[in-house]
Design an enzyme around this catalytic site. Structure first.
Site, PDB file in Angstrom:
ATOM      1  CD  GLU A 132      20.151  50.900  47.119  1.00  0.00           C
ATOM      2  OE1 GLU A 132      19.081  50.104  47.054  1.00  0.00           O
ATOM      3  OE2 GLU A 132      19.743  51.821  48.116  1.00  0.00           O
ATOM      4  CG  LEU A 164      17.404  42.419  51.216  1.00  0.00           C
ATOM      5  CD1 LEU A 164      16.128  41.479  51.471  1.00  0.00           C
ATOM      6  CD2 LEU A 164      17.356  42.955  49.828  1.00  0.00           C
ATOM      7  CG  HIS A 223      43.161  68.537  44.441  1.00  0.00           C
ATOM      8  ND1 HIS A 223      41.954  68.313  43.224  1.00  0.00           N
ATOM      9  CD2 HIS A 223      42.866  69.363  44.941  1.00  0.00           C
ATOM     10  CE1 HIS A 223      41.108  69.239  43.504  1.00  0.00           C
ATOM     11  NE2 HIS A 223      41.660  69.973  44.624  1.00  0.00           N
TER      12      HIS A 223
END
Length: 380
Positions: free
Chosen positions: A362, A124, A337
């Protein structure tokens, strides 16, 4: 309201999760280095029925609800969101064909689509038309034998990799009403591809320009009716927004699980760092946000499944909220972390990179806000 998954839904999630942990997770790091997903994976995915998750049972698909499908994508993205998102694109195309293609086309192409011997890409977006998708310029001229395509599609997941391309093209100058959909098979004369894009994330997905230069497509490869292509393309986006949200959710859940384990092992100032209240608060905030996102996503999926009049609005809201929550959570997990989170071996930095694009595709999250605001103004 019952928020519990039923026995069948739990089995669907568990099957997808087990497959992902066994067949995808151990290889995700290497596939990212290689810049591709081995084609041999897809028939294994198809054998589970995941090549046509919400394709009708009459066509040979699994006939799942959109809520059921989000469970599959959440579970698979716990192994690798890049692989799970690529499967979402294939399923969006498969549903378009099942819903709008002629019986002849479905008989011809759907068996291999469902087994994933044929992998599909969705074409698209163009270099000059992203959010303004109706402004696409790829031309499709009628000929005696079918159609001739000329134009370029950009950011195509599977460009040069997939077996067929479900492509939105312009058959007239009548805006959105001048868009049609054609099915272009790999190897068609006039179909070519740009070089592989170097991306921040989703590196295991080959992404490239798709180029049409006097590309000849038979009349039998028109999907549905001329002039209905934009409608067809938009029809798949509500579900696609749910799927990509589920991919964010699953990946963020994995990051949080890894972080809990790491914080129990990592020692500082004489104790494991999960004993510091300030860090416990951050863990609690992430858990709260992920549970809220999961509930919101499943509510939106339920609305789409039941045909609720506000389903599009809820899919847009869920997409905006869940993808931003997912990115926020994985970023916090990297922080917790410390320096290790910045290293590829721990797997957190990959999730940070992979999830960032979910706020763009999207429909960008800015467009999600436009959809929500317009609905609010229309119904005030």
């Amino acid at each position: 309201m019952d928020f519990a998954l039923n026995e069948e839904q739990t089995a669907i999630f568990d099957m997808a999760h087990a497959f992902g942990q066994e067949n995808i997770a151990p290889h995700a790091h290497q596939w990212e280095k290689d810049g591709t997903i081995p084609k041999e994976l897809w028939p294994e995915v198809g054998a589970l029925g995941f090549g046509g998750l919400y394709v009708s049972e009459e066509t040979g698909g699994a006939g799942l609800t959109r809520l059921d499908a989000t469970l599959v994508f959440e579970a698979l993205s716990m192994a690798c969101p890049s692989v799970a998102a690529f499967l979402s694109i294939h399923n969006m195309c498969a549903k378009m064909l099942d819903t709008f293609a002629s019986d002849e086309m479905k008989e011809r192409v759907m068996p291999k689509v469902l087994t994933m011997e044929t992998v599909l890409s969705y074409c698209l977006t163009e270099p000059g038309s992203g959010s303004d998708a109706a402004a696409l310029k790829t031309r499709c001229a009628r000929t005696n034998d079918g159609y001739t395509l000329n134009g370029t599609k950009a950011f195509i997941s599977g460009g040069g990799y997939s077996d067929a391309y479900v492509t939105m093209v312009r058959t007239s100058d009548d805006g959105a009403k001048g868009v049609s959909t054609v099915y272009v098979e790999d190897g068609t004369p006039g179909l070519s591809f740009g070089g592989l894009e170097e991306k921040m994330g989703w590196r295991s997905q080959p992404t490239a320009l798709v180029q049409f230069d006097d590309c000849k497509v038979g009349a039998e490869n028109l999907v549905g009716e001329e002039g209905k292509g934009f409608k067809y393309a938009m029809a798949g986006l509500d579900g696609g927004r749910l799927n990509i949200s589920a991919c964010s959710l699953g990946a963020a859940q994995t990051a949080l699980t890894k972080t809990l384990e790491y914080m129990g092992d990592r020692k500082a100032f004489g104790q494991s760092i999960d004993q510091f209240q300030g860090l416990q608060f951050r863990l609690a905030d992430m858990e709260i946000e992920l549970q809220a996102a999961r509930t919101f996503l499943r509510q939106a999926a339920w609305k789409l499944d039941t045909g609720a009049p506000d389903a599009t609005k809820f899919c847009a809201m869920a997409k905006k909220f869940v993808t931003e929550t997912g990115s926020k959570v994985v970023d916090q997990c990297l922080q917790l972390h410390g320096g290790y989170g910045y290293l590829a071996d721990y797997g957190i930095e990959k999730l940070v990179r992979d999830l960032r694009v979910h706020q763009i595709l999207e429909g960008t999250n800015e467009i999600m806000r436009v959809i929500v605001a317009r609905d609010m103004l229309k119904n005030r």
